[in-house]
Every structure is written in structure tokens, then in C-alpha cells.
Write an enzyme that holds these catalytic residues in place. Structure first.
Site, PDB file in Angstrom:
ATOM      1  N   LYS A  27       0.836  -1.214   0.000  1.00 53.77           N
ATOM      2  CA  LYS A  27       0.000   0.000   0.000  1.00 53.77           C
ATOM      3  C   LYS A  27       0.858   1.246   0.000  1.00 53.77           C
ATOM      4  CE  LYS A  27       0.770   1.746   4.258  1.00 53.77           C
ATOM      5  NZ  LYS A  27       1.617   2.875   4.420  1.00 53.77           N
ATOM      6  N   ASP A 154      -2.579  -1.028   9.724  1.00 51.85           N
ATOM      7  CA  ASP A 154      -2.756  -1.115   8.269  1.00 51.85           C
ATOM      8  C   ASP A 154      -3.342  -2.449   7.821  1.00 51.85           C
ATOM      9  OD1 ASP A 154      -1.392   1.298   8.005  1.00 51.85           O
ATOM     10  OD2 ASP A 154       0.533   0.331   7.646  1.00 51.85           O
TER      11      ASP A 154
END
Ligand code: C5P
Length: 316
Positions: A27, A154
Site C-alpha cells: 500500500k 494497516d
């Protein structure tokens, strides 16, 4: 620690379930707004996550114990014991579902360690999805994301992928409405990682001493840019409150950012807590050219092209 990898296992010859192969993306944060330090040691975040096409792959096979082996990025550096987020994820899922945490897991890493690309979190998300399939526990993505939140801020995002808004400490994710457009990125990977807690501490120190830049505002401009197709518009809306901290800890990153923009990138930012820098390119051909220039300029260990958004951890 590095037990031999046995691809044709007895269970599989008998036709029992497995192996299960899961691919999980890295990401970047298109917007990373960092609020105040909370009493629990985390910072309040307002972030837009974006999953890009750099992948780790986790294969899960039946076993009599829980064991992890690996190859690729970070081999020999990453502990494969109970401190590893993959092992912690398998234990968390087994505890939640009431099954024995038995699996032989093998990780093929392409996402660099401590790079600001959430590689460790990605591997935890992959472990949840892989073990859920191997053990037949059949949890929904939302249930897996609930377990994921305890493993790291995350991790829930990497269960879903795509482009999503993250709030709280980053663990509360909701999808962002965006055009079905692929954005083209160049990912400049540095030598060595940066510690995420250290980057947050450095930001607090810069803010306390009045040396930090103004915090990012709302995500409105970025969310608007994601609803259209022009990368030049998107470029003007990217931002990262942790960038000053990463630059203070690794001043050479300023050269990487400059080199990317000189090579024709529309903009460049530090990814998450760094030290990876990501550059937005006008199209795929431009991304290839910028990656080649960054590599030959010697301002990073390696430059790779990627596109996004892509889906999160998936079997297959
Ligand atoms: O959630 P995760 O374990 O990935 O966070 C790693 C560290 O990053 C935390 O221990 C904390 O120091 C810092 N962090 C933070 N605020 C957040 C997320 C992470 O300060 N929202």
C-alpha cells in the site's frame, strides 16, 4: 528457522485440502494526515490508502505444527518465530475460530521490509486469508478485518485493498468512490528501512519544536481527484504529514524526490513512514522511463513500476 520447503506433502498426495496460495499487495498512502498523539500511544489518522501492484505471496499447507519459511526481500533479516506478524495472525485466527493453529506457511516477499509500504501488515492479511481457506473457517472479509485490526493499524485495509479512507489509528476503513482508472506509479526502494514508531516520534518532536510544516487539511481535493481521470489533477492533491520526519531521518530522500520529478514524474511523495518514495506518472510508458532514470541516477536501491488500485489479499 529455515526448515526445508517440501512442495509435495503427504497430505496433498492424499488429496486433503491445500496448498492455498494468497497474493497480497503493498500500500501507499495518497494522503496521510497525522493528528495528535493519543493516550494509547497511537496518532489519530485521516488517511487514504491505495493498494498497488507489488505483491507478496503466502502459501499455506497442512502441517502438524505452525511453521514459517520465506524467500525474497528480507530473508535472513526477518525473524520467523512467534514475533512474526504472519505467525501472530495465524494464532489470532485460530483463537477466534476455535481451531488448532497448524499450518506450514511459506512467504515469497517482494515488498521491502520497513519500507513504508506495509509489507509486514500485508503478510498478516495474507496469513488470515490463507489460513481461513486452509482451515475452512469461512469467515467474512469484515470478520477477518476485525481480527486484523488487533494485529496492526494497516492490516484491515490489506484485507480489502482498492482505495479506502482510513480513520482512527488507520484501522477503520471504508471504500472510496473512484473512477475505474488505473494510476501509474514508480516506486523507489531505498537501501535499508526506517522505523515507523521512530518516524512518528520524529514528527512529534518537529511539531513540539515548531519545525514541522502545516498539517495536511481535509481529503476533499484528493477524493475529488480520484473521481476523474487526469493524473495531473491527482498529482496536486497527494500529501504526507510524515514526509518531513522521514526526510529529517534520511536527508538523502530529498535527492530521490528531486530526481523523480526531474525525470518527469508529476509528483513524488514519501510512502507512509518511508523510506520508499512513490512517484505518479502520466502513463505506463512514462512510468517505465522514470524508473529507468531513477535506477541509473543511483538515488535508490531499485525502482519498480506499479499500478493501482488493485484488490487486497486474495486466494489464487
Ligand atoms: O499499528 P502498528 O503496529 O502498525 O503501528 C506501529 C507503530 O506506529 C505504533 O506502535 C506507533 O508507534 C506508530 N503509529 C502511530 N499512530 C498510528 C499508527 C501507528 O503512532 N495511527
Amino acid at each position: 528457522m529455515t526448515e526445508a520447503w517440501r512442495p509435495d506433502d503427504e497430505d496433498e498426495r492424499r488429496g486433503a485440502i491445500g496448498p492455498v496460495k494468497v497474493r497480497v499487495p503493498a500500500k501507499v498512502n495518497l494522503h496521510l494526515g497525522v493528528g495528535p498523539l493519543r493516550r494509547d500511544g497511537y496518532h489519530e489518522l485521516n488517511t487514504v490508502y491505495h493498494a498497488i501492484s507489488i505483491y507478496d505471496e503466502l502459501t499455506a499447507r497442512r502441517g502438524d505444527t505452525l511453521a514459517l519459511t520465506m524467500e525474497g526481500e528480507g530473508t535472513g533479516e526477518l525473524a520467523l518465530d512467534d514475533s512474526n506478524l504472519v505467525i501472530r495472525a495465524a494464532h489470532a485466527l485460530a483463537g477466534y475460530a476455535g481451531v488448532l493453529p497448524h499450518a506450514r506457511l511459506h512467504l515469497r516477499k517482494q515488498i521491502p521490509l520497513a519500507g513504508g509500504l506495509a509489507g509486514g501488515s500485508a503478510d498478516a492479511a495474507a496469513a488470515l486469508v490463507a489460513c481461513d481457506a486452509l482451515w475452512g473457517t469461512g469467515l467474512s472479509r469484515d470478520e477477518l478485518a476485525g481480527i486484523a485490526a488487533d494485529l496492526g493499524s494497516d492490516v484491515p485495509f490489506l484485507i480489502y485493498g482498492g482505495t479506502a479512507l482510513g480513520t482512527g489509528r488507520g484501522e477503520a476503513v471504508s471504500p472510496v468512490l473512484a473512477r475505474a482508472t488505473s494510476w501509474h506509479w514508480v516506486v523507489a526502494i531505498a537501501d535499508g528501512g526506517l522505523s515507523t514508531p521512530a518516524a512518528y516520534r520524529e514528527l512529534d518532536r518537529l511539531r513540539d519544536s515548531g519545525a514541522a510544516g502545516a498539517p495536511l487539511g481535509s481529503t476533499d481535493a484528493l477524493l475529488g481527484a480520484l473521481r476523474q481521470r487526469d493524473p495531473r489533477v491527482l498529482a496536486g492533491t497527494l500529501g504526507n504529514d510524515l514526509q518531513d520526519a522521514a526526510l529529517a531521518m534520511r536527508p538523502a530522500l530529498a535527492d530521490t524526490l528531486k530526481a523523480g520529478e526531474a525525470a518527469g514524474a508529476l509528483t513524488g511523495i514519501v510512502s507512509g513512514s518511508g523510506p520508499t518514495c512513490v512517484f505518479l506518472a502520466a502513463d505506463a510508458a512514462d512510468a517505465e522511463r522514470i524508473a529507468a532514470e531513477l535506477t541509473s541516477a543511483g538515488v535508490c536501491r531499485e525502482a519498480r513500476v506499479a499500478h493501482g488500485p488493485v484488490v487486497g489479499a486474495r486466494v489464487g
